[in-house]
Design a protein around this motif. Structure first.
Motif, PDB file in Angstrom:
ATOM      1  N   ALA A 322     -24.210  -7.208 -15.114  1.00 57.77           N
ATOM      2  CA  ALA A 322     -23.480  -5.949 -15.309  1.00 57.77           C
ATOM      3  C   ALA A 322     -23.742  -4.944 -14.192  1.00 57.77           C
ATOM      4  O   ALA A 322     -22.878  -4.135 -13.857  1.00 57.77           O
ATOM      5  CB  ALA A 322     -23.866  -5.341 -16.656  1.00 57.77           C
ATOM      6  N   ASP A 323     -24.923  -5.008 -13.580  1.00 60.78           N
ATOM      7  CA  ASP A 323     -25.302  -3.963 -12.635  1.00 60.78           C
ATOM      8  C   ASP A 323     -25.413  -4.424 -11.196  1.00 60.78           C
ATOM      9  O   ASP A 323     -25.542  -3.607 -10.288  1.00 60.78           O
ATOM     10  CB  ASP A 323     -26.657  -3.364 -13.049  1.00 60.78           C
ATOM     11  N   THR A 324     -25.426  -5.718 -10.974  1.00 59.52           N
ATOM     12  CA  THR A 324     -25.732  -6.218  -9.635  1.00 59.52           C
ATOM     13  C   THR A 324     -24.857  -7.423  -9.295  1.00 59.52           C
ATOM     14  O   THR A 324     -24.588  -8.265 -10.161  1.00 59.52           O
ATOM     15  CB  THR A 324     -27.220  -6.642  -9.556  1.00 59.52           C
ATOM     16  N   VAL A 325     -24.431  -7.465  -8.052  1.00 60.35           N
ATOM     17  CA  VAL A 325     -23.740  -8.645  -7.539  1.00 60.35           C
ATOM     18  C   VAL A 325     -24.583  -9.214  -6.400  1.00 60.35           C
ATOM     19  O   VAL A 325     -25.079  -8.456  -5.549  1.00 60.35           O
ATOM     20  CB  VAL A 325     -22.341  -8.299  -7.005  1.00 60.35           C
ATOM     21  N   VAL A 326     -24.756 -10.518  -6.388  1.00 58.59           N
ATOM     22  CA  VAL A 326     -25.543 -11.156  -5.334  1.00 58.59           C
ATOM     23  C   VAL A 326     -24.698 -12.234  -4.670  1.00 58.59           C
ATOM     24  O   VAL A 326     -24.059 -13.045  -5.348  1.00 58.59           O
ATOM     25  CB  VAL A 326     -26.834 -11.782  -5.901  1.00 58.59           C
ATOM     26  N   ILE A 327     -24.677 -12.190  -3.352  1.00 57.76           N
ATOM     27  CA  ILE A 327     -24.015 -13.255  -2.584  1.00 57.76           C
ATOM     28  C   ILE A 327     -25.109 -14.040  -1.886  1.00 57.76           C
ATOM     29  O   ILE A 327     -26.032 -13.445  -1.304  1.00 57.76           O
ATOM     30  CB  ILE A 327     -23.042 -12.679  -1.539  1.00 57.76           C
ATOM     31  N   SER A 328     -25.006 -15.353  -1.939  1.00 54.09           N
ATOM     32  CA  SER A 328     -26.089 -16.152  -1.392  1.00 54.09           C
ATOM     33  C   SER A 328     -25.541 -17.487  -0.899  1.00 54.09           C
ATOM     34  O   SER A 328     -24.567 -18.011  -1.438  1.00 54.09           O
ATOM     35  CB  SER A 328     -27.128 -16.387  -2.495  1.00 54.09           C
ATOM     36  N   SER A 329     -26.201 -18.029   0.120  1.00 50.15           N
ATOM     37  CA  SER A 329     -25.776 -19.341   0.592  1.00 50.15           C
ATOM     38  C   SER A 329     -25.977 -20.388  -0.501  1.00 50.15           C
ATOM     39  O   SER A 329     -25.198 -21.322  -0.629  1.00 50.15           O
ATOM     40  CB  SER A 329     -26.588 -19.742   1.824  1.00 50.15           C
ATOM     41  N   GLU A 330     -27.053 -20.219  -1.281  1.00 49.54           N
ATOM     42  CA  GLU A 330     -27.343 -21.202  -2.326  1.00 49.54           C
ATOM     43  C   GLU A 330     -27.575 -20.496  -3.654  1.00 49.54           C
ATOM     44  O   GLU A 330     -28.131 -19.402  -3.703  1.00 49.54           O
ATOM     45  CB  GLU A 330     -28.581 -22.019  -1.949  1.00 49.54           C
ATOM     46  N   ALA A 331     -27.195 -21.187  -4.727  1.00 49.66           N
ATOM     47  CA  ALA A 331     -27.310 -20.593  -6.068  1.00 49.66           C
ATOM     48  C   ALA A 331     -28.757 -20.315  -6.427  1.00 49.66           C
ATOM     49  O   ALA A 331     -29.046 -19.384  -7.199  1.00 49.66           O
ATOM     50  CB  ALA A 331     -26.674 -21.527  -7.095  1.00 49.66           C
TER      51      ALA A 331
END
Lengths: 368, 547
Positions: A322-331
């Motif tokens: 709800a509060d954060t979005v994370v983009i990452s090369s790997e899950a």
């Protein structure tokens, strides 16, 4: 191969989260460095959002050169933060003697100037600083911009975290947008400027991949803007294209993908807007990219986005709560930062879309 | 004994000598009928014959007059070495042999008070080719993977037309995320990066020209390859001008303006715009020299298309009335842009020269944005007819000059604004894909080729001085003649099929070069993926030297 990551949150986030995000992916990178750009700053810098902060790593000589130069230009220091470094033996880090984060007020004649004028002053000043510090490598001026801090160093990311005391979260040193990467430019000579993320006038970009149209991009970009310099890494081209398109040309972000990875001709001719798309492709043919890439970018309004090459040759995943979005090369990186999220809603962007996260944390998928 | 007449022409003065075996010859006459140059003919020779009249051998000899085939020692009818006699002889009794002791260059001029002329190709000496010292040496491996030439998609297209810098595009933002075009931009066509070069319907036989046109239509309509063909200076059949296939043709205008009367008259009846207009200023094979169509080839249908009597047709070496680059831009380009209401790209073709970069710079800086392509033709290009002196002693190679023009554009941040197209000996070894690809990497947007198309059609000429008689109208392959009997030697359907097949193969080969460097669109200007084994070439072209 490198791994990249980004965190955007409603709340201020400490860089320890970025270290955590990247640490779990360490099998995929080579632990040769750590670099991050923090935007929309909290903690000790929250009160200075409207004033430019200089991120500098330097020798004592370099510090003097920088301070003299800024003083001569009329900048007045209003705040300084020197991180409490832990120089214990055995750490894998090629540390510089000084790390300085200083916030300045604009020179008197500029205080009431238009934003554009101020922005040109800031980039010009940073370029001057860079040039002045380049001789004898007395320092590295990474960014000089309001509400932005850049930290880059060579070594093991874990030890770099220890060195800067970044593993222990606190409320003093935080931001709502953090982009990070854990690899030095090991293909060629190790140069601090070559580490992603790259920053220019509010725009940040970092990439996992190789840009095989580097030479074409570089030859074209170097005559477009005085800030398009360095080119120590082929990924800097992604930043300069983003900056040129969005800031210089004033085109919406949705066209970034059309410029770097244009649709095949057979698909373009089926589109209603083929006239515009073809005009872009031909005018900016030298900004097209090739090779395997995933790009993460941040705009001056702190919009975060990611997109891939036209063949989807590099991974990326977007997870959120709800509060954060994370983009990452790997899950696995997202699992560390957002262990309780619903992973079924994770997005694995395809080769023909941009995933955009605005300040309300709404995640949009724009089909190219 | 007769005095030796040393000043008479002898067969051993000529570049080719006929080797004839009377024992194998059945005097069928095929070779004489087939020789278009009348270089051989029947002749009576006094021969000693050994024979026997009894059942057991009792050899006797007698002398008798025997018909034989012999080379004619007439300067006009010298053997070109085309080898047609050998092709048609059922008994392998005759062939042409190269004469290393030829005195032809001297005797031709002393006999005719003019220099020799030829058609076909330029420098006949075989120098090492620059492009052969270059390899595609930057191979994608490991982290940036090669692509799969069979599985992945590739964009093999090149622009023809003036390209505006991005800041000059008339875009208006509509809503949050959309741009719309609010004004006109110069026309740009994205076409196949290999144009079939400008060979006129006078230089080629009508059957050959038709075959090329058929191949182009087939490649477009059936194979999905947007290949374009340039008409050459000499007009076009009116039926084609009025057909939908005009969109595949680039109309050429050169200093003689041949054929343009008909083109202009056909304009109101055109149902499609042509693919482009190419203004020919110069030609790589014979720079500084105008076009030449010998009277022998000005047959009645050529007279009709061009509106001329039967005479040598010489295009002046320069466009009369154009005295400066500014004039060429303002007058000629504007006229042709306006003629098609600014819907058709107008490009220029010049011979590579020490001054090419200056010409290019002037055009790329023109404020009217009306030059839609810079076609640079190098020394090894072909020609329908020219004086040997021009072919052998004037000209400039295309590779370094193309590179110079590209780098001049780079220095000004104007790369791509005027697409660069290069030609001149590309595909000379038979493989155009490799040459074209290397030229792309050096900065060409596309290439054009003419001579190689003739090879696909069955041209017997080569770079070792064989045939090269396109200027005579006596082409033994029916390709560059207007003689109905000779033209019928050529099967247009077969020629079209050959051209189509060659382009299909070349398209696959281009992908086989794009895949290993990991590129799915043409690597224009990607000189970083080239290496050269020749230090001088590497330095000159700014590519990596390897050994």
């Amino acid at each position: 191969m490198c791994r990249i990551g980004a965190i955007k949150s409603r709340h201020y986030v400490h860089p320890s989260q970025a270290l955590l995000l990247m640490q779990s992916q360490q099998e995929g990178h080579d632990n040769s460095g750590f670099a991050m750009v923090m935007q929309d700053l909290g903690g000790i810098f929250e009160a200075y959002k409207h004033l430019p902060t200089l991120s500098l790593a330097c020798t004592d000589t370099g510090l003097k050169i920088a301070e003299d130069l800024l003083h001569a230009k009329g900048f007045r220091r209003v705040y300084q933060w020197v991180p409490d470094t832990n120089r214990k033996p055995g750490l894998d880090i090629m540390a510089m003697p000084n790390y300085v984060f200083q916030t300045f007020d604009y020179p008197e004649p500029y205080r009431t100037a238009e934003p554009k004028v101020k922005e040109e002053l800031l980039v010009g000043t940073r370029l001057q600083l860079r040039a002045a510090l380049e001789e004898n490598e007395t320092g590295f001026a990474y960014s000089f911009w309001p509400d932005v801090i850049t930290l880059k160093e060579i070594g093991d990311p874990r030890d770099i975290g220890t060195f800067f005391n970044l593993w222990k979260a606190d409320d003093n040193f935080t931001a709502k947008v953090i982009t990070a990467q854990c690899r030095q430019n090991t293909n060629y000579a190790i140069v601090r400027y070559a580490a992603h993320p790259f920053f220019l006038q509010g725009y940040t970009a970092l990439a996992n991949g190789e840009n095989t149209f580097y030479q074409k991009n570089k030859e074209f970009q170097q005559s477009l803007n005085r800030g398009y310099i360095g080119f120590e890494s082929d990924s800097q081209c992604f930043l300069y294209t983003l900056h040129y398109l969005h800031r210089e040309l004033g085109w919406p972000l949705s066209y970034y993908k059309h410029v770097i990875t244009p649709l095949p001709f057979e698909d373009v001719v089926k589109r209603e807007d083929q006239q515009q798309l073809l005009a872009m492709r031909q005018s900016l043919a030298h900004l097209e990219i090739n090779g395997p890439n995933t790009i993460i970018g941040v705009l001056p309004d702190n919009t975060l986005f990611t997109c891939c090459d036209a063949k989807k040759l590099r991974p990326v995943v977007v997870g959120r709560d709800a509060d954060t979005v994370v983009i990452s090369s790997e899950a696995c990186g997202i699992n560390e930062v957002l262990p309780d999220r619903n992973w079924e809603t994770d997005i694995y962007p395809n080769e023909r879309e941009i995933v955009v996260i605005d300040d309300t944390l709404e995640v949009q998928r724009w089909k190219q | 004994m007769e005095t030796v007449k040393i000043n008479d022409l002898a067969c051993n003065d000529l570049p080719w000598k006929i080797h004839y075996d009377p024992v194998r010859c059945t005097l069928c006459g095929s070779c004489i009928a087939a020789c278009t140059f009348e270089a051989i003919g029947p002749k009576m020779e006094r021969r000693r014959i050994t024979y026997t009249e009894s059942e057991t051998p009792e050899p006797k000899t007698r002398f008798s007059a025997q018909p034989v085939i012999a080379q004619r020692n007439v300067i006009k009818n010298f053997c070109r070495g085309c080898g047609v006699c050998e092709r048609v002889c059922p008994n392998s009794a005759i062939r042409a042999e190269r004469n290393p002791d030829s005195r032809f260059n001297v005797v031709y001029q002393t006999a005719t008070a003019s220099g020799p002329k030829r058609g076909g190709r330029n420098n006949l000496e075989n120098q090492a080719r620059t492009l052969d010292t270059i390899r595609v040496g930057r191979i994608s491996q490991m982290t940036d993977p090669s692509l799969d030439a069979q599985r992945h998609t590739f964009d093999c297209r090149a622009p023809l037309g003036r390209i505006l810098p991005a800041k000059g595009l008339p875009f208006q933002q509509v809503g949050e995320n959309r741009l719309e075009q609010s004004g006109q931009t110069p026309p740009v066509r994205w076409i196949y990066p290999v144009i079939i070069g400008d060979m006129s319907i006078g230089a080629l036989s009508w059957r050959m020209w038709e075959a090329v046109a058929m191949a182009v239509a087939y490649l477009n309509e059936e194979c999905g390859l947007p290949v374009r063909m340039c008409s050459g200076e000499g007009g076009m059949p009116v039926r084609l001008l009025k057909s939908k296939y005009l969109k595949y043709m680039i109309l050429q205008i050169a200093s003689g303006h041949f054929g343009w009367n008909r083109i202009i008259k056909a304009m109101p009846h055109m149902v499609e715009d042509p693919a482009g207009v190419l203004i020919k200023i110069g030609q790589g094979a014979k720079p500084g020299d105008g076009g030449l169509l010998m009277a022998a080839k000005v047959a009645s249908h050529i007279q009709a298309i061009r509106g001329v009597p039967k005479t040598d047709l010489l295009s002046p070496p320069n466009h009369q009335g154009l005295y400066s680059i500014e004039e060429s831009v303002q007058k000629m380009f504007l006229s042709f842009n306006a003629a098609f209401k600014f819907r058709v790209p107008v490009a220029i073709k010049v011979a590579a020269s020490a001054t090419s970069v200056s010409v290019f710079n002037n055009l790329v800086r023109d404020p009217y944005n009306i030059v839609g392509g810079f076609f640079l033709d190098g020394i090894d290009g072909g020609t329908g007819a020219a004086h040997d002196i021009s072919l052998d002693h004037t000209g400039h190679p295309v590779v370094s000059k193309l590179r110079d023009c590209y780098l001049a554009a780079v220095a000004q941040g104007r790369q791509g604004q005027i697409p660069l197209w290069a030609a001149g000996g590309l595909g000379k070894t038979g493989n155009l894909a490799a040459d074209a690809f290397k030229m792309f990497c050096l900065g060409a947007n596309g290439v054009f080729t003419g001579k190689l198309i003739l090879q696909m059609a069955g041209c017997l000429g080569n770079d070792h001085g064989r045939c090269n008689a396109c200027n005579t109208g006596l082409c033994p392959a029916g390709i560059t003649t207007q003689e109905p009997v000779l033209a019928k030697r050529l099967d247009p359907e077969r020629v079209a099929e050959n051209i189509v097949n060659y382009f299909l193969a070349m398209d696959v080969e281009l992908r086989k070069l794009m895949a290993p460097i990991g590129n799915s669109s043409l690597p224009v200007g990607r000189s970083d993926c080239l290496v050269s084994t020749d230090k001088a070439v590497a330095d000159r072209l700014q590519v990596q030297y390897v050994c």
